[in-house]
Structure formats: structure tokens, C-alpha cells
Design an enzyme around this catalytic site. Structure first.
Site, PDB file in Angstrom:
ATOM      1  N   THR A  18       0.835  -1.211   0.000  1.00 55.40           N
ATOM      2  CA  THR A  18       0.000   0.000   0.000  1.00 55.40           C
ATOM      3  C   THR A  18       0.868   1.258   0.000  1.00 55.40           C
ATOM      4  O   THR A  18       0.535   2.264  -0.611  1.00 55.40           O
ATOM      5  CB  THR A  18      -0.914   0.027   1.251  1.00 55.40           C
ATOM      6  OG1 THR A  18      -1.523  -1.256   1.403  1.00 55.40           O
ATOM      7  CG2 THR A  18      -1.982   1.085   1.137  1.00 55.40           C
ATOM      8  N   SER A 113       6.195   3.866   8.589  1.00 58.52           N
ATOM      9  CA  SER A 113       5.041   4.572   9.139  1.00 58.52           C
ATOM     10  C   SER A 113       4.770   4.237  10.602  1.00 58.52           C
ATOM     11  O   SER A 113       5.609   4.460  11.454  1.00 58.52           O
ATOM     12  CB  SER A 113       3.834   4.276   8.253  1.00 58.52           C
ATOM     13  OG  SER A 113       2.750   5.048   8.643  1.00 58.52           O
ATOM     14  N   HIS A 114       3.622   3.653  10.853  1.00 54.02           N
ATOM     15  CA  HIS A 114       3.171   3.401  12.224  1.00 54.02           C
ATOM     16  C   HIS A 114       3.660   2.060  12.756  1.00 54.02           C
ATOM     17  O   HIS A 114       3.328   1.693  13.871  1.00 54.02           O
ATOM     18  CB  HIS A 114       1.650   3.439  12.229  1.00 54.02           C
ATOM     19  CG  HIS A 114       1.077   2.560  11.160  1.00 54.02           C
ATOM     20  ND1 HIS A 114       1.168   2.891   9.827  1.00 54.02           N
ATOM     21  CD2 HIS A 114       0.485   1.362  11.216  1.00 54.02           C
ATOM     22  CE1 HIS A 114       0.637   1.922   9.112  1.00 54.02           C
ATOM     23  NE2 HIS A 114       0.213   0.981   9.911  1.00 54.02           N
ATOM     24  N   LYS A 126      10.118   4.001   0.200  1.00 53.60           N
ATOM     25  CA  LYS A 126       9.228   4.232  -0.938  1.00 53.60           C
ATOM     26  C   LYS A 126       9.747   5.375  -1.797  1.00 53.60           C
ATOM     27  O   LYS A 126      10.521   6.224  -1.332  1.00 53.60           O
ATOM     28  CB  LYS A 126       7.801   4.484  -0.486  1.00 53.60           C
ATOM     29  CG  LYS A 126       7.575   5.788   0.218  1.00 53.60           C
ATOM     30  CD  LYS A 126       6.079   5.981   0.434  1.00 53.60           C
ATOM     31  CE  LYS A 126       5.801   7.250   1.192  1.00 53.60           C
ATOM     32  NZ  LYS A 126       4.389   7.516   1.345  1.00 53.60           N
ATOM     33  N   ASP A 278       2.005   9.765  13.908  1.00 52.97           N
ATOM     34  CA  ASP A 278       2.621   8.439  13.846  1.00 52.97           C
ATOM     35  C   ASP A 278       4.121   8.502  13.562  1.00 52.97           C
ATOM     36  O   ASP A 278       4.728   9.577  13.572  1.00 52.97           O
ATOM     37  CB  ASP A 278       1.921   7.579  12.792  1.00 52.97           C
ATOM     38  CG  ASP A 278       2.228   8.034  11.378  1.00 52.97           C
ATOM     39  OD1 ASP A 278       2.476   9.241  11.191  1.00 52.97           O
ATOM     40  OD2 ASP A 278       2.239   7.189  10.465  1.00 52.97           O
ATOM     41  N   ASP A 280       6.080   8.448  10.969  1.00 51.86           N
ATOM     42  CA  ASP A 280       6.626   9.338   9.936  1.00 51.86           C
ATOM     43  C   ASP A 280       5.837  10.635   9.786  1.00 51.86           C
ATOM     44  O   ASP A 280       6.091  11.399   8.840  1.00 51.86           O
ATOM     45  CB  ASP A 280       6.719   8.604   8.591  1.00 51.86           C
ATOM     46  CG  ASP A 280       5.362   8.163   8.090  1.00 51.86           C
ATOM     47  OD1 ASP A 280       4.473   7.889   8.921  1.00 51.86           O
ATOM     48  OD2 ASP A 280       5.169   8.086   6.861  1.00 51.86           O
ATOM     49  N   ASP A 282       2.615  11.363   9.110  1.00 60.72           N
ATOM     50  CA  ASP A 282       1.524  11.629   8.171  1.00 60.72           C
ATOM     51  C   ASP A 282       0.139  11.325   8.746  1.00 60.72           C
ATOM     52  O   ASP A 282      -0.861  11.747   8.199  1.00 60.72           O
ATOM     53  CB  ASP A 282       1.748  10.924   6.822  1.00 60.72           C
ATOM     54  CG  ASP A 282       1.911   9.429   6.950  1.00 60.72           C
ATOM     55  OD1 ASP A 282       1.879   8.911   8.078  1.00 60.72           O
ATOM     56  OD2 ASP A 282       2.093   8.774   5.899  1.00 60.72           O
ATOM     57  N   ARG A 283       0.095  10.582   9.865  1.00 57.63           N
ATOM     58  CA  ARG A 283      -1.218  10.276  10.448  1.00 57.63           C
ATOM     59  C   ARG A 283      -1.556  11.235  11.587  1.00 57.63           C
ATOM     60  O   ARG A 283      -0.650  11.864  12.153  1.00 57.63           O
ATOM     61  CB  ARG A 283      -1.235   8.861  11.015  1.00 57.63           C
ATOM     62  CG  ARG A 283      -1.110   7.799   9.963  1.00 57.63           C
ATOM     63  CD  ARG A 283      -1.325   6.423  10.547  1.00 57.63           C
ATOM     64  NE  ARG A 283      -1.341   5.458   9.456  1.00 57.63           N
ATOM     65  CZ  ARG A 283      -1.844   4.247   9.520  1.00 57.63           C
ATOM     66  NH1 ARG A 283      -2.364   3.808  10.638  1.00 57.63           N
ATOM     67  NH2 ARG A 283      -1.830   3.462   8.465  1.00 57.63           N
ATOM     68  N   THR A 345      -7.754   2.167  -1.174  1.00 59.97           N
ATOM     69  CA  THR A 345      -6.946   2.481   0.004  1.00 59.97           C
ATOM     70  C   THR A 345      -5.510   2.822  -0.404  1.00 59.97           C
ATOM     71  O   THR A 345      -4.910   2.119  -1.212  1.00 59.97           O
ATOM     72  CB  THR A 345      -6.958   1.257   0.947  1.00 59.97           C
ATOM     73  OG1 THR A 345      -8.295   1.072   1.377  1.00 59.97           O
ATOM     74  CG2 THR A 345      -6.056   1.464   2.133  1.00 59.97           C
ATOM     75  N   GLU A 365      -9.891   6.522   6.575  1.00 59.71           N
ATOM     76  CA  GLU A 365     -10.320   6.155   7.928  1.00 59.71           C
ATOM     77  C   GLU A 365      -9.133   5.813   8.826  1.00 59.71           C
ATOM     78  O   GLU A 365      -9.251   5.795  10.039  1.00 59.71           O
ATOM     79  CB  GLU A 365     -11.308   4.982   7.891  1.00 59.71           C
ATOM     80  CG  GLU A 365     -10.878   3.731   7.115  1.00 59.71           C
ATOM     81  CD  GLU A 365      -9.687   3.002   7.675  1.00 59.71           C
ATOM     82  OE1 GLU A 365      -9.626   2.839   8.894  1.00 59.71           O
ATOM     83  OE2 GLU A 365      -8.823   2.598   6.888  1.00 59.71           O
ATOM     84  N   LYS A 377      -0.564  12.427   3.087  1.00 63.92           N
ATOM     85  CA  LYS A 377      -1.386  12.860   4.207  1.00 63.92           C
ATOM     86  C   LYS A 377      -0.470  13.558   5.193  1.00 63.92           C
ATOM     87  O   LYS A 377       0.747  13.382   5.139  1.00 63.92           O
ATOM     88  CB  LYS A 377      -2.125  11.683   4.828  1.00 63.92           C
ATOM     89  CG  LYS A 377      -1.274  10.518   5.267  1.00 63.92           C
ATOM     90  CD  LYS A 377      -2.180   9.363   5.663  1.00 63.92           C
ATOM     91  CE  LYS A 377      -1.384   8.145   6.070  1.00 63.92           C
ATOM     92  NZ  LYS A 377      -1.441   7.067   5.092  1.00 63.92           N
ATOM     93  N   ARG A 497      -8.689  -6.674   7.744  1.00 62.50           N
ATOM     94  CA  ARG A 497      -9.372  -5.496   8.271  1.00 62.50           C
ATOM     95  C   ARG A 497     -10.859  -5.613   7.934  1.00 62.50           C
ATOM     96  O   ARG A 497     -11.211  -5.890   6.786  1.00 62.50           O
ATOM     97  CB  ARG A 497      -8.830  -4.219   7.646  1.00 62.50           C
ATOM     98  CG  ARG A 497      -7.323  -4.023   7.818  1.00 62.50           C
ATOM     99  CD  ARG A 497      -6.956  -2.552   7.643  1.00 62.50           C
ATOM    100  NE  ARG A 497      -5.533  -2.349   7.434  1.00 62.50           N
ATOM    101  CZ  ARG A 497      -4.607  -2.414   8.390  1.00 62.50           C
ATOM    102  NH1 ARG A 497      -4.949  -2.736   9.625  1.00 62.50           N
ATOM    103  NH2 ARG A 497      -3.330  -2.185   8.105  1.00 62.50           N
TER     104      ARG A 497
HETATM  105  C1  G1P Z   1      -2.825   1.170   5.828  1.00 64.77           C
HETATM  106  C2  G1P Z   1      -4.112   1.957   5.832  1.00 64.77           C
HETATM  107  C3  G1P Z   1      -4.191   2.829   4.608  1.00 64.77           C
HETATM  108  C4  G1P Z   1      -2.969   3.729   4.549  1.00 64.77           C
HETATM  109  C5  G1P Z   1      -1.707   2.893   4.636  1.00 64.77           C
HETATM  110  C6  G1P Z   1      -0.472   3.765   4.742  1.00 64.77           C
HETATM  111  O1  G1P Z   1      -2.770   0.336   4.702  1.00 64.77           O
HETATM  112  O2  G1P Z   1      -5.234   1.095   5.914  1.00 64.77           O
HETATM  113  O3  G1P Z   1      -5.366   3.576   4.644  1.00 64.77           O
HETATM  114  O4  G1P Z   1      -2.956   4.471   3.368  1.00 64.77           O
HETATM  115  O5  G1P Z   1      -1.744   2.062   5.795  1.00 64.77           O
HETATM  116  O6  G1P Z   1      -0.478   4.571   5.895  1.00 64.77           O
HETATM  117  P1  G1P Z   1      -3.168  -1.223   4.738  1.00 64.77           P
HETATM  118  O7  G1P Z   1      -2.306  -1.843   5.799  1.00 64.77           O
HETATM  119  O8  G1P Z   1      -4.613  -1.279   5.133  1.00 64.77           O
HETATM  120  O9  G1P Z   1      -2.913  -1.726   3.357  1.00 64.77           O
HETATM  121 ZN    ZN Z   2       2.614   7.104   8.459  1.00 70.10          ZN
END
Ligand code: G1P
Ligand code: ZN
Length: 544
Positions: A18, A113-114, A126, A278, A280, A282-283, A345, A365, A377, A497
Site C-alpha cells: 500500500t 510509518s506506524h 518508498k 505516527d 513518519d 503523516d497520520r 486504500t 479512515e 497525508k 481489516r
Molecule cells: C494502511 C491503511 C491505509 C494507509 C496505509 C499507509 O494500509 O489502511 O489507509 O494508506 O496504511 O499509511 P493497509 O495496511 O490497510 O494496506
Molecule cells: Zn505514516
């Protein structure tokens, strides 16, 4: 500059998910693993000789080593300038801004990220294109293809670069520019929001606040903007020192992981506003005294009130949300006569709509929202948006949310995640769901009658590209939805999910607990996917 080509053979697991390639640090530390991926990025690009590339990451474990390697491979491949955040740090939205501001060819962002960080945790990488946004699927597909055929990478032979001194260094023809990671971003925020109003509201204690940086990248950004520039008291930013392992925590801004902030905001004497970001940056998570704002509601409220913010005072062009995000923003768009798009997504799907001027605000979301100011974001942007809203409307977070629900109704929403599910079981769940789709439409379950049951496909309205298999949707006649997706960002097994949503127009029912209000749909979701039955689990790993 001495350039060597090192022979290597492909790894077959370098398919970006993603948001880029995310793996355990130990995977990235395998011989030539990172090198192969970086060379594959450059092999998928053309005409970049002599141009500039932005580099930075969220500071997690392996960030510095990775940056040194990337610098040398980028130099060997012919970039003319590397613009790097001091210490190798850049938040994801700041990196996006710096790419745009400098008209760079693109950028490489190092982040998972998170996801947790540390020697046994996650790392990620990325590529972002010249608009500052994540590379589109077309590019990531080509990159993966290249990674499966790679035979070697080019690397320049010079000593490690000093990442800590701001200024320019020259290595033969290559310029290396080390920048302050916060300066440009802080300036951008000041150009969007009413900083004078915010200063006054904070000085007069109309706004009291707490920001949890979760020992991640937004520490220095939030400290500079909220404390130094806007004058919030020292200590407003908690967990503000970025650590390579995020202090052992899970840097995901939700009530499950941002515990310290959540306890403060739900306790007695809570400040008027609380927020977290988070790994990085962005959240975002938005809270008020004794209230949590769901990210889906947050997006809808931003869209409804955008004119309160100087940068959006003349109105917004349109909005977009990812498919599993609640339909709250759609109601705002309808009322305001704005175009509203439903995308798969992942932030990369918003890029074309933003570039084309069809939307101004967008969100997911998963605690993500943003606007046309960058192409990622942006956590702190969302925080400042809410602060500006509270200051301008002179209302509490709770009152803003309640008013919104009274006007538009409430889309009661939650997400259940089942993490680290055995891959075969997860795939069998998805197959089982797929098999049911053709016969679900028209069936009734108590007062819920299925209107449609399908797999989401998206055709990009700007370039016509098609993305299939973007999640299983079951929509009901009353507007409720159950959505199932497998995560594309996890690094252990599969994460299922389940997204649940129900519309409630009746204001006397707006204060229900989401889990209670959604109980019937939660049961129905289990009936459809059998995740508990098939995994033997009692319930989800995380509820957000
Ligand atoms: C998750 C979130 C998605 C977001 C992505 C990157 O991806 O659901 O909305 O853009 O992290 O922060 P997923 O693990 O669901 O593919
Ligand atoms: Zn992030």
C-alpha cells in the site's frame, strides 16, 4: 568519483505494498537487499541525469545506514543533487513539500510509518514522484518487475557523508545539500493557517493542548510549531524526542497505542485539545476533552468548515475518501454541491485528483487526512486545521462534532483488525467471501437488506488507469456497509481489516457507543467471513 558495478541476484519479495516496501530490518540487512531495491527504483526511471533527489526518513533503526547507501547509489546513477534532511530526518509530509518546493525529480522516503522500529522490527522505503506524492501503481509494478531481473547495482566509492551539518558539500560534480527538516514545513503551515489567531487563542488559554509525538518524527516539528512559534507552554509536546525504536512503542496514533494522551483526554482536567501523530508524521488522531473524533468524521468536519481556514477561505474544489472510509464526507459534499470521489486504500490514488485540481481535501479512515498543499497525508496539518477551527468557531471539539452530527446525521463507524493471521487462512477467508458475493444481493438479515456485494475496482478519472481487487464490499439498502480487506502494509502474516458503518439520522441516538450500535453488523461480518471460527480467536487484535 569512482563508480563500481556490483553484481547481485534478485530477491523475489520486493513488491511494494500500500505504501512502499516494508519488511523486517533483518530482511533489509541481507546482502544487497536494499541496494537491489534502490537500483530497481532508478532502473524504473528515465531522464534524471543531473537532477535532484530528496532523501529523508522517520529516524527509525537503520535509517542512517540506509541513507548512506542510497546516497552512493544515487550518485553512481547520475543524480546531480541530493537534498537531505539533517540527521537523515524528514517527516513524510515535509519530504513531499521539499520535493515540490525544490522542483526535485523525486524523493526516497525511509519509513515503515506506524509499524514498530528497532533491530527486530520494521523498516520501509518508498519512492515519491515529482509532484511530491507516492509513485503510482504503474511505477511500483515496473519497479517490482525490475527487481526480479536485477543483475547488479552501481555504487560510488566515497566516504560516508556528514548528515548533521546544515549546508552544501560537493563531491566531484555531485552537490549534497543538508537542510533543516522543519524550516520549510513550518513556513508552509504558516501560509495555510491563521497563526496570529492561534497565538492569541493559546495565550489566552481559550485553547489548552497536548500533542503526543510518540517518540517519532513529529517531535521536532510539533515542538517548533506548537511551542516555539505558537507559544504553547513547554511540555505541550509529550514523547517529543525521536527514538530509533520509538521508545519500544507502536507509533500509531489511535486510542489503543497513544495511551498516555488518551488517558489524559478522557480523564478529569483534560485540555481542550489533544492530538497524536505516527512514526513518519503523516497520520493524526484528534481528541477533545472527553471526546475522540473518528478520522472519517474529522474529514467530513474539515470539508464542511474549510472556509474557516485562510488557505481554503474561497472554497474547496472537491473531496475524496478511500473506499473503506465512512460516507460522512459524501453527505457534506452533497449538501455543498461538491464533487466527491471514492478511491482505493492508499494515498497514491489521490495524487492525480489533487494534481488535476478536482479535489482540495482528502482522507482515509486510517487516521490520515490532507489537502492539495502536499501530496501525502499530513498529521500536523490536520492538528493545525482543528486548532484553527476551534479558535475561529470558538467552540469545543465536542460541540463541533455534535453540531456536525445534528446537521448531517452520524455515520457510526469502526474498524476491527485481526493481525498476524496465517496467510493461508487469510486467503481462504477472502476466497470464501468471494464465493458468497454473487448470491448476497437481495438477501435480508433482520432489517439489513443487501443492496450490492462486490469487489471494489477503481478507474482513475484523470488517466483512466484501472485498479482491481481493492476490497470486498457489502452494502445495504439502509446505507450501512461491511468491508473486508487484507492489509498491504503488514510484515507478519496477514492482517484482515473489517470496516463497519451504519448511518444514524436520529440525533437522540447519536451518543451511542459505536461497538454497541454496530453489534449486529459485527455479528454479520463474522457470519460472512468466519475469521473467529477459522483462526480460533476470540476477537480482533485492535479496534479503532
Ligand atoms: C494502511 C491503511 C491505509 C494507509 C496505509 C499507509 O494500509 O489502511 O489507509 O494508506 O496504511 O499509511 P493497509 O495496511 O490497510 O494496506
Ligand atoms: Zn505514516
Amino acid at each position: 568519483m569512482k563508480i563500481t558495478t556490483i553484481p547481485s541476484s534478485p530477491y523475489l519479495d520486493q513488491k511494494p505494498g500500500t505504501s512502499g516496501l516494508r519488511k523486517k530490518v533483518t530482511v533489509f540487512q541481507q546482502r544487497n537487499y536494499l541496494e537491489n531495491f534502490v537500483q530497481s527504483i532508478f532502473n524504473s526511471l528515465s531522464d534524471f541525469q543531473g537532477s535532484s533527489l530528496v532523501l529523508g526518513g522517520d529516524g527509525r533503526y537503520f535509517n542512517r545506514e540506509a541513507i548512506q547507501i542510497i546516497i552512493k547509489i544515487a550518485a553512481a546513477n547520475g543524480f546531480g543533487e541530493l537534498i537531505i534532511g539533517q540527521g537523515g530526518l524528514l517527516s513524510t509530509p515535509a519530504a513531499s513539500h521539499i520535493i515540490r518546493k525544490n522542483k526535485a525529480f523525486g524523493g526516497i522516503i525511509l519509513s515503515a510509518s506506524h509499524n514498530p522500529g528497532g533491530p527486530d522490527e520494521d523498516f520501509g522505503i518508498k519512492y515519491n514522484i515529482s509532484n511530491g506524492g507516492p509513485a503510482p501503481e504503474k511505477f511500483t509494478d515496473a519497479l517490482y518487475e525490475n527487481s526480479t531481473r536485477i543483475a547488479g547495482y552501481k555504487i560510488a566509492g566515497f566516504a560516508d557523508v556528514d548528515l548533521d551539518s546544515i549546508g552544501q558539500q560537493k563531491i566531484d560534480g555531485l552537490i549534497i545539500t543538508i537542510i533543516d527538516p522543519v524550516d520549510d514545513y513550518a513556513e508552509l503551515m504558516a501560509s495555510i493557517f491563521d497563526f496570529d489567531l492561534l497565538k492569541r487563542s493559546i495565550a489566552s488559554n481559550h485553547i489548552t493542548l497536548c500533542f503526543d509525538a510518540m517518540h517519532a518524527i513529529t517531535g521536532p516539528y510539533a515542538t517548533r510549531i506548537l511551542e516555539d512559534i505558537l507559544g504553547a507552554p513547554k511540555g505541550t509536546v509529550i514523547n517529543g524526542i525521536p527514538l530509533e525504536d520509538f521508545g519500544g512503542g507502536h507509533p500509531d496514533p489511535n486510542m489503543a497505542h497513544a495511551k498516555e494522551l488518551t488517558n489524559l483526554m478522557l480523564g478529569n482536567n483534560a485540555p481542550t485539545f489533544g492530538a497524536a501523530s505516527d512514526g513518519d508524521g503523516d497520520r493524526n488522531m484528534i481528541m477533545g476533552a472527553n471526546v475522540f473524533v473518528t478520522p472519517s468524521d474529522s474529514l467530513a468536519i474539515m470539508a464542511a468548515n474549510a472556509r474557516c481556514i485562510p488557505a481554503y477561505a474561497s472554497g474547496i474544489a472537491g473531496v475524496a475518501r478511500s473506499m473503506p472510509t465512512s460516507q460522512a464526507v459524501d453527505r457534506v459534499a452533497k449538501k455543498l454541491g461538491l464533487p466527491c470521489f471514492e478511491t482505493p486504500t492508499g494515498w497514491k490514488y489521490f495524487g492525480n485528483l489533487l494534481d488535476d485540481g478536482q479535489i482540495t481535501l482528502c482522507g482515509e479512515e486510517s487516521f490520515g487526512s490532507g489537502s492539495n498543499h502536499v501530496r501525502e497525508k499530513d498529521g500536523l496539518w490536520a492538528v493545525l486545521f482543528w486548532l484553527n477551527l476551534i479558535a475561529k468557531k470558538r467552540q469545543s471539539v465536542e460541540d463541533i462534532v455534535t453540531d456536525h452530527w445534528q446537521t448531517y446525521g452520524r455515520d457510526i463507524y469502526c474498524r476491527h483488525d485481526y493481525e498476524a493471521v496465517d496467510m493461508d487462512i487469510a486467503n481462504a477467508i477472502v476466497d470464501h467471501l468471494r464465493e458468497q458475493l454473487p448470491k448476497l444481493a437481495g438477501q435480508s438479515f433482520a432489517e439489513y437488506t443487501v443492496k450490492y456485494a462486490d469487489e471494489f475496482s477503481y478507474t482513475d478519472p484523470v488517466d483512466g488507469s484501472v485498479s482491481n481487487n481493492q476490497g470486498i464490499r457489502i452494502g445495504f439498502e439502509n446505507g450501512s456497509r461491511i468491508i473486508f480487506r487484507l492489509s498491504g502494509t503488514g510484515t507478519v502474516g496477514a492482517t484482515l481489516r473489517i470496516y463497519l458503518e451504519k448511518f444514524e439520522a436520529d440525533a437522540s441516538k447519536h451518543n451511542q457507543d459505536a461497538q454497541d450500535a454496530l453489534a449486529f453488523l459485527i455479528g454479520l461480518a463474522e457470519q460472512f467471513c468466519e475469521v473467529k471460527k477459522r483462526t480460533g480467536r476470540a476477537g480482533p487484535t485492535v479496534i479503532t
